[in-house]
Enzyme design. Structure first.
Site, mmCIF file in Angstrom:
data_model
loop_
_atom_site.group_PDB
_atom_site.id
_atom_site.type_symbol
_atom_site.label_atom_id
_atom_site.label_comp_id
_atom_site.label_asym_id
_atom_site.label_seq_id
_atom_site.Cartn_x
_atom_site.Cartn_y
_atom_site.Cartn_z
ATOM 1 N N GLY D 145 0.833 -1.192 0.000
ATOM 2 C CA GLY D 145 0.000 0.000 0.000
ATOM 3 C C GLY D 145 0.872 1.248 0.000
ATOM 4 O O GLY D 145 2.047 1.203 0.374
ATOM 5 N N CYS D 146 0.273 2.354 -0.411
ATOM 6 C CA CYS D 146 1.063 3.586 -0.519
ATOM 7 C C CYS D 146 1.501 4.086 0.851
ATOM 8 O O CYS D 146 2.668 4.441 1.042
ATOM 9 C CB CYS D 146 0.281 4.648 -1.285
ATOM 10 S SG CYS D 146 -1.395 4.923 -0.694
ATOM 11 N N TYR D 147 0.596 4.106 1.820
ATOM 12 C CA TYR D 147 1.002 4.529 3.160
ATOM 13 C C TYR D 147 2.043 3.580 3.760
ATOM 14 O O TYR D 147 3.048 4.036 4.312
ATOM 15 C CB TYR D 147 -0.204 4.614 4.096
ATOM 16 C CG TYR D 147 -1.137 5.776 3.866
ATOM 17 C CD1 TYR D 147 -0.703 7.093 4.036
ATOM 18 C CD2 TYR D 147 -2.473 5.573 3.529
ATOM 19 C CE1 TYR D 147 -1.577 8.161 3.857
ATOM 20 C CE2 TYR D 147 -3.345 6.634 3.351
ATOM 21 C CZ TYR D 147 -2.901 7.929 3.519
ATOM 22 O OH TYR D 147 -3.761 8.984 3.360
ATOM 23 N N ALA D 150 5.512 4.436 2.510
ATOM 24 C CA ALA D 150 6.117 5.635 3.097
ATOM 25 C C ALA D 150 6.502 5.411 4.556
ATOM 26 O O ALA D 150 7.581 5.816 4.996
ATOM 27 C CB ALA D 150 5.153 6.815 2.971
#
EC number: 1.2.1.38
Lengths: 342, 342, 342, 342
Positions: D145-147, D150
């Site tokens: 996932g993108c979160y 990061a």
């Protein structure tokens, strides 16, 4: 008889917002408008959104120009307020939007601001416990910083109800007007649009000791705060995401109760219905604060989010609200709970 | 005794802005709030920026619910107003923010809207020549479209003074709220931020005949208009860049004079000092219009730029201003000339 | 053997974009990076989006530093290019992104720039009629202005096909990067976000004579241009809305044909399918141009809209494309037609 | 011989970004493009920023259409991948940008997604410890996932070096493209511009267990995570502000060392020079990650901030990077470290 108000720092964003609110305040007449580098220019060039004052000329910020008013708002760089205030006389209400008189602890002041501590004035955040009492009849008011306003209103109910350990973590995104009108490369539109970046990370931001001071006063012990401000691609607004480790046994109901007790009677602070979260867009141009809190049982933390307009409730609105209390006017005079949305 | 107002279409952007203005209007009490698909929901979910109405429940848009008010604002899709207005009785002031009653020419209506012409109501743009006369005592008002407001106020002084040939070119950028709250892919934030795109190019936009109608009425002959609307990455605001070929011998002074004559006494329309140009940011949330005009001697054209807030002066503010005139109230009651800037 | 390129003005937005493209260009090695006030600083501080060059130190912009390269890109303020170019020798390819060598007419130069005319270099807009011929083997290239790129590509097919009268009206919105990195109050993020404002209205913008020059060359007669640039709340992109009065008898088909002839074989200019309109968001970071044209029969005008990225096709991309042609490389080397969207 | 890749979900934002990267990938030929509701439409209508594919027709997402490719990218709603993958055969490389195969713990999957656990595939985050090993030769890849991308890249070095207690607090702001192209009222441009709002607060967001899984694997014990995602007014980018209580005796030097060890050899993750902080604008369109860490001695916490482009490194770039590793290609092929800025 109308109250006569002067605004020092009328060319900046805070000064502009004070003027916008005063123009809509039924009890105030606007007197001198002052600034330094902009003195001599028509206000219409500096604040083109205020046509009612477009023809007024900005005067230099001197005690002489500011004399003869009932209220003087100071929206100046740090360090400039004390000398001016000393010349204005004790009966004039001086409302300082700068930091000079916010901190109680001289050591903290010196550590963060690098200059001698000027003193401490009554603090203009009426919704804090005991916040109104210190303002009634006051003739000197220190308006809180914009971040401390958002964060203190988010977290004090948690500490007042002793729900959390005294270590808070705060990440707060602010619109660019919070950084002022000074010409800095990172504030150019090309840089800020479409981008987010933190600054003053790791406890370096000057609003940190002010947040610590407010929360510690409520908690009755020192509350440590990890504070990270973030520059966001919008002109106005602060969204403060705050959390603290819940004390053992704290329930979701206890969290909700604490906020209902804190804000049930407040006009400007609105605890949202459960399940809905604050949005800075909903409070643009208004003195309103949106708050929501939740207990994250898995992580064991209470998470509270607040949204304000940094220029209104975070600066000029807080200043006017505090002025109203000090002068015995209705607290909400000239202020609105309605945001300009979308 | 307070005037009681209902708002049909209270869930949308125009409805929300009408409510925001009415909440600040000292002579109005807000009665029924209606919508269709949102009926039954609390207004706080739909308009979170209006906490004063958060607990009010949206009712269905029916003549029964709208009955019993002194004023009814209609912020509905095209075609819905006529039937409702017919049921409200002739003494109720009906202020229609939709297009149904704006056009005089039935053929133009049918060509652009594809349905039968409902009629023509007094047109709610007081700053047009004779604009106030038609509104005094009116019980039906057709609020202008947002683009026609910006463009007509930019260009009518040119045609009133016979300074230009009857062919205007208009490129007008609008914030996204002008497109409403309907769910369309091109209105997603991801699509609009950082991007500009025209639509309805080549005379296809429905506001074209309304602009033509307004300018032609002032010019005394048909004014052709090439109108290109552009969707801009901002929530509010219209910047209309308008030009027309100057008639032989027209001077810069004559252009300036025409605008000073037109707007010297107007509260809401401000002709800027020479050399300064309108900015939509300066009028956000306000009923103000900024205008500037110049003669481009090299190109032989008069260029006029106007800036408005599409939701305020372009819709809800124009509606309230027209209502004030119709009801004999002070024209600016509940309206502001101050933008929320930055 | 790799071609060695230097970039003068590496600290600004144009310089940064040139570097971004050169880093992706398979035939180029990046040599000296120069600037003036930033000399001595690491490029990583100035262009944090280019980590591959983060450790490189910016050198002063002097002939000595720029010597020894095959290509020198100049992204400097107006007036600085001539002296530098004179020192670089006739065999070095000098690609000037400034205005100094764009205008043919010395009088126009002096009128708009207020200094002596430096001369005229081959003009770097390959998609103009004959545009490639002047670039082949060139050792001096004047890169077009960003607005002239967008406007000339929109309108030259109209004039090449003799479809319109020689008077064009152009309103072009630009992202803020077009105004550069200089610190000016109106370019602050707080000012530009949520706002649109025109500037250089009435023929005052310096790109006006360049647009006139390009269109007149194609039309074979002087084309007058009313040009209004508008600052838009986005970092990149130009949307140019252009129109001209159609000659009698011109049909929609003739308009479409003119554009299909003009751009049917072009890689970087895309005539959109009928009914779809350009969007600046679709070309961000790319060398692509989107174009659409329509005949407004009611207003009697041909309306053409183009979208470019002002920093890419409008500056650095056009510069690299022209360099490729001059050096005999494949024209599209290092350039992309793909926008970074959304 | 070129590798042939299909993209399922080609109409969405993730699909569009995969296609943008594949178009620039020298080893890939783009085969079938599929979607569901958009099947039959030209891709040019759906992804206007990709002119090279404008004429391609979107096909339905079926095993038959996806058959015959070497690589199949799935950018589909949760729950759709397992059945498709089963039909594609074990030799096809299936790269799933959805969540279906990210979580190891079936109970966590069921708790957050409410359906049966499909299984676990090799996880596509090469910069995690051991991250490349699991990808070499893989024929199934679960793109993070993108979160989680990061946050995991921000915090794993802290836990690998045992510098902090196993309780992290994360507030991460994301651009709106992370929410996809679905039509939801809160994603309208009018709503998101100028506003910030949190969602999924209190542990409710589905990326929470994935973050916990990644950090716990490195820490060797369960790391609790308080995760608050925030919707920010920009199309792309994630700024993750992460912190954890420092273990006793941890020094600033130890923190810096941990990150230098972790990322000294990484191409796509850049530890910034001390004193500079990540900015999402600097990584737009790139596969780069910016990271900075600091010890807040007063609050006793390690604060780490990372910035990525949610669509590139956070989705499509991570997918292509993982594909490159799986296929034995150079890891950075077709990927860039350069952001499109400003």
């Amino acid at each position: 008889m109308a109250i006569r108000a002067a605004v020092a720092g009328a060319s900046g964003y805070a000064g502009g917002e004070i003027l916008r609110l005063l123009l809509g305040h039924p009890g105030i007449t606007i007197g001198a408008l002052t600034a330094n580098s902009s003195a001599g220019r028509p206000l219409g060039e500096l604040q083109p959104h205020l046509p009612a004052l477009a023809g007024r000329t900005v005067e230099p910020t001197t005690p002489e120009v500011l004399a003869g008013h009932d209220v003087v708002f100071l929206a100046l760089p740090h360090g400039a307020s004390a000398a001016l205030a000393a010349e204005l006389g004790p009966d004039v209400l001086v409302v300082d939007c700068g930091a000079d008189f916010r901190l109680v602890d001289a050591g903290e002041w010196e550590r963060f601001y690098g200059s001698a501590h000027a003193g401490t004035w009554p603090y203009g955040l009426p919704e804090l416990p005991g916040g109104r009492e210190v303002l009634r009849g006051a003739r000197r008011i220190a308006v809180p910083g914009c971040y401390p306003t958002a964060v203190s209103l988010a977290l004090w109910p948690v500490y007042a109800a002793d729900l959390a350990e005294p270590e808070a973590v705060v990440v707060a995104a602010s619109g660019t007007s919070g950084a002022g009108k000074g010409l800095k490369p990172h504030l150019l539109g090309s840089e800020v649009m479409g981008s987010m970046t933190p600054y003053g990370v790791g406890g370096a931001h000057r609003h940190t000791p002010e947040i610590v001071q407010n929360l510690s006063a409520v908690a009755g012990e020192r509350v440590g705060v990890s504070f990270t401000p973030v520059l966001a691609p919008m002109p106005r607004g602060i969204l403060a995401t705050c959390s603290a480790k819940a004390r053992d046994g704290v329930t979701a109901g206890a969290v909700r109760d604490a906020f209902e007790r804190a804000y049930g009677d407040e006009v400007f602070v609105r605890l949202l219905p459960e399940g809905r979260w604050p949005s800075t867009g909903a409070v643009v141009g208004s003195n309103a604060v949106q708050v929501q809190a939740v207990l994250d049982e898995s992580a064991g933390r209470i998470v509270v989010v607040s949204a304000i307009d940094n220029l209104t409730k975070g600066t000029a609105g807080g200043a006017v609200q505090s002025m109203n209390i000090a002068l015995g006017l209705p607290e909400g005079l000239g202020l609105s709970t309605m945001g300009v949305a979308p």
